[in-house]
Design a protein around this motif. Sequence first.
Motif, short mmCIF file in Angstrom:
data_model
loop_
_atom_site.label_atom_id
_atom_site.label_comp_id
_atom_site.label_asym_id
_atom_site.label_seq_id
_atom_site.Cartn_x
_atom_site.Cartn_y
_atom_site.Cartn_z
N UNK A 89 0.98 -1.21 0.21
CA UNK A 89 0.29 -0.04 0.33
C UNK A 89 0.88 1.08 -0.17
N UNK A 90 1.73 1.69 0.76
CA UNK A 90 3.00 2.73 0.96
C UNK A 90 3.78 2.57 -0.57
N UNK A 91 3.67 1.64 -0.51
CA UNK A 91 4.33 1.44 -1.98
C UNK A 91 3.62 1.89 -2.69
N UNK A 92 2.57 1.63 -3.21
CA UNK A 92 1.60 1.63 -4.84
C UNK A 92 0.74 3.37 -4.24
N UNK A 93 0.76 4.17 -3.01
CA UNK A 93 1.16 4.78 -2.97
C UNK A 93 1.92 6.35 -3.05
N UNK A 94 2.62 5.36 -3.31
CA UNK A 94 4.64 6.61 -3.21
C UNK A 94 4.12 6.79 -4.80
N UNK A 95 4.07 5.67 -5.59
CA UNK A 95 4.37 5.38 -6.62
C UNK A 95 3.20 5.91 -7.36
N UNK A 96 2.25 6.28 -6.91
CA UNK A 96 1.23 6.67 -7.85
C UNK A 96 0.92 8.14 -7.25
N UNK A 97 1.30 8.67 -6.59
CA UNK A 97 2.43 10.05 -6.38
C UNK A 97 2.79 11.00 -7.13
N UNK A 98 3.85 9.81 -7.33
CA UNK A 98 4.92 10.66 -8.33
C UNK A 98 4.17 10.63 -10.27
N UNK A 99 3.30 9.38 -10.52
CA UNK A 99 3.34 9.35 -11.66
C UNK A 99 2.20 10.19 -11.98
N UNK A 100 1.29 9.63 -11.29
CA UNK A 100 0.10 9.21 -11.89
C UNK A 100 -1.51 10.57 -11.32
N UNK A 101 -0.79 11.42 -10.24
CA UNK A 101 -1.58 11.73 -9.33
C UNK A 101 -2.20 12.60 -10.48
N UNK A 122 -3.06 12.50 -12.94
CA UNK A 122 -4.48 11.58 -14.59
C UNK A 122 -5.36 11.40 -13.28
N UNK A 123 -4.62 10.65 -11.90
CA UNK A 123 -6.08 9.65 -10.82
C UNK A 123 -6.07 10.27 -9.74
#
Length: 67
Positions: free
Chosen positions: A32-44, A46-47
Amino acid sequence: MAGSQPRKTQRDGFLPIRTNGFDRGFISVVILILVHLLWMRFLEGLLPLWVATVLCLALAVFIIRKG
């Protein structure tokens, strides 16, 4: 107490290691932590972040039940 045996809390699931409930919960939190960090870096842009939270919670339930 020769007749009683300790409960087997570890089991084999799809994860490549023997795990108990705490192990599977810990693995879920790390993912969960890893996905959130990657999400904030690359996809935030867009989604929104809640999409990642919903996906991770669904993944956590799956890992805890089947892992």
